[in-house]
Write an enzyme that holds these catalytic residues in place. Sequence first.
Site, PDB file in Angstrom:
ATOM      1  CB  SER A 115      -5.542   6.470 -16.434  1.00 25.40           C
ATOM      2  OG  SER A 115      -4.546   5.909 -15.603  1.00 25.40           O
ATOM      3  CE1 TYR A 131      -0.897  -3.458  -6.511  1.00 25.81           C
ATOM      4  CE2 TYR A 131      -2.178  -5.336  -5.736  1.00 25.81           C
ATOM      5  CZ  TYR A 131      -2.121  -4.051  -6.237  1.00 25.81           C
ATOM      6  OH  TYR A 131      -3.275  -3.346  -6.449  1.00 25.81           O
TER       7      TYR A 131
END
Length: 264
Positions: free
Chosen positions: A16, A167
Amino acid sequence: MKLDSSVSAVVTGGASGLARASATALAAQGVKVAIFDVNEEGGQAVAKEIGATFHKVDITDEDSAVAGFEEARAANGQERILVHCAQISRRGRTIYRDRETGNYKRLATDDFAFSAQGIFVASYRMASLAALGMAGLDPIDDDGERGCITLTGSVAAQDAQIGQICYGSAKAGVAGLALPLARDLMDLGIRANTILPGIFATPPMLAVKERNEAVWDGLNAAVPFPKRLGRPEEFASLVLELNRNMYFNGQVIRLDGAIRMPPR
């Protein structure tokens, strides 16, 4: 590097998003593409659609990664291209207030380590395994090029927002890999670069649009120009150019429409 059927590529996360667009773009040039992903159904579907091979690989597991490269090389030959997009991470603020007790709590070290493993360590794992294989190839030109590694960071590497301690810092590590990798691999003719994408219209962001059109409109408006989210095909276009143009090496490149993320 000339992109054609004489070249093989490995694209991680290819089921994806940015990786799917990259795999599709490479395959359209004739490159033999191997898709790595834990999403077997999605990965198989993309592989069938673009004429690639699929290999179920967990990028956080050394044995799984090694096996994936072995399978891909058996199917397509030794890759000269790695495009690493796959990642896993967790969110959370360094210090936050517990809603039940009202006391301050600390983000668990295990949560931080999980994200470091899923982004930073996994990027080194995939890059070094690819480079080890590329090192045994004959050069493809008079300059001695053997291969090219493209890693995926994020603008959060430089603009991490509140709640992105895991992150943002892990993506900063991926940005920091580009130059040391390029220098370590220079005598082998293997290049390394990191792309820092901004906000792109990938499945997680498209889900935001379905949930809240106003939030989606706000995200688009936040981009200086063009005033929209990035298209995965635009990321893939840069991937192609990084592989074609040998003078891209050791670079960290923002692809973001000039956005700079605020603290929240």
